[in-house]
Write an enzyme that holds these catalytic residues in place. Structure first.
Site, mmCIF file in Angstrom:
data_model
loop_
_atom_site.group_PDB
_atom_site.id
_atom_site.type_symbol
_atom_site.label_atom_id
_atom_site.label_comp_id
_atom_site.label_asym_id
_atom_site.label_seq_id
_atom_site.Cartn_x
_atom_site.Cartn_y
_atom_site.Cartn_z
ATOM 1 N N GLY A 264 -21.807 -60.111 -24.022
ATOM 2 C CA GLY A 264 -21.299 -60.296 -25.377
ATOM 3 C C GLY A 264 -20.105 -59.429 -25.709
ATOM 4 O O GLY A 264 -19.671 -59.375 -26.860
ATOM 5 N N HIS B 43 -16.598 -49.580 -26.671
ATOM 6 C CA HIS B 43 -16.898 -49.270 -28.072
ATOM 7 C C HIS B 43 -18.346 -49.586 -28.341
ATOM 8 O O HIS B 43 -18.979 -50.346 -27.604
ATOM 9 C CB HIS B 43 -16.001 -50.092 -29.012
ATOM 10 N N HIS C 3 -21.086 -50.493 -31.728
ATOM 11 C CA HIS C 3 -21.194 -50.901 -33.123
ATOM 12 C C HIS C 3 -22.262 -50.069 -33.808
ATOM 13 O O HIS C 3 -23.357 -49.903 -33.261
ATOM 14 C CB HIS C 3 -21.617 -52.380 -33.238
#
Ligand SMILES: [Zn+2]
Length: 137
Positions: A92, A99, A101
């Site tokens: 995904g 990074h 989330h």
């Protein structure tokens, strides 16, 4: 990396709404905002995924993530917060610059993660663990 959108954000060539910056990391608002307070924490150096992170970069990213997560909790008081991080397109990952989330969560907020457990027998767990331990040695 010249064609990487996050490298351009780090270089201030593309605007972003920054909430935290230190020597190794940049945390900024996800433009998608799945829920209010949705922040991305990226390493400043171009590292594609978790496999390329130096130990110090990994430590810096999670240090920043923990600090920003506490700030999100204080600011928005969400009943939950998910930390989501993907490596590779099948996982995904859509921006190939490491990074994670920080995603404030609420009851019935529409966010879904399918978790298709296989519940293998203990012997399989031991076999999988042995394969991983052999690589850590
Ligand atoms: Zn990059």
């Amino acid at each position: 990396m010249t064609d990487c959108v996050f490298c351009k954000i780090v270089a201030k060539q593309i605007p972003a709404t920054v909430v935290h910056e230190d020597e190794a990391t940049l945390a900024f608002m996800d433009i998608g905002q799945v829920n209010p307070g949705h922040v991305l924490v990226a390493c400043k150096a171009h590292v594609e995924n978790v496999y390329g992170l130096a130990d110090a970069q990994a430590a810096a990213v999670f240090h920043a993530a923990a600090r920003v997560a506490r700030a999100i909790r204080a600011a928005f008081n969400p009943p939950g917060l998910s930390i989501y991080q993907a490596n590779g397109i099948p996982a995904g990952q859509t921006v190939l610059h490491f990074h994670l989330h920080l995603l404030p969560r609420h009851d019935a907020d529409g966010m879904q993660l399918v978790w298709p457990v296989k519940n293998p027998p203990r012997e399989k767990l031991e076999e999988y663990a042995a394969q991983i331990r052999a690589q850590l040695a």
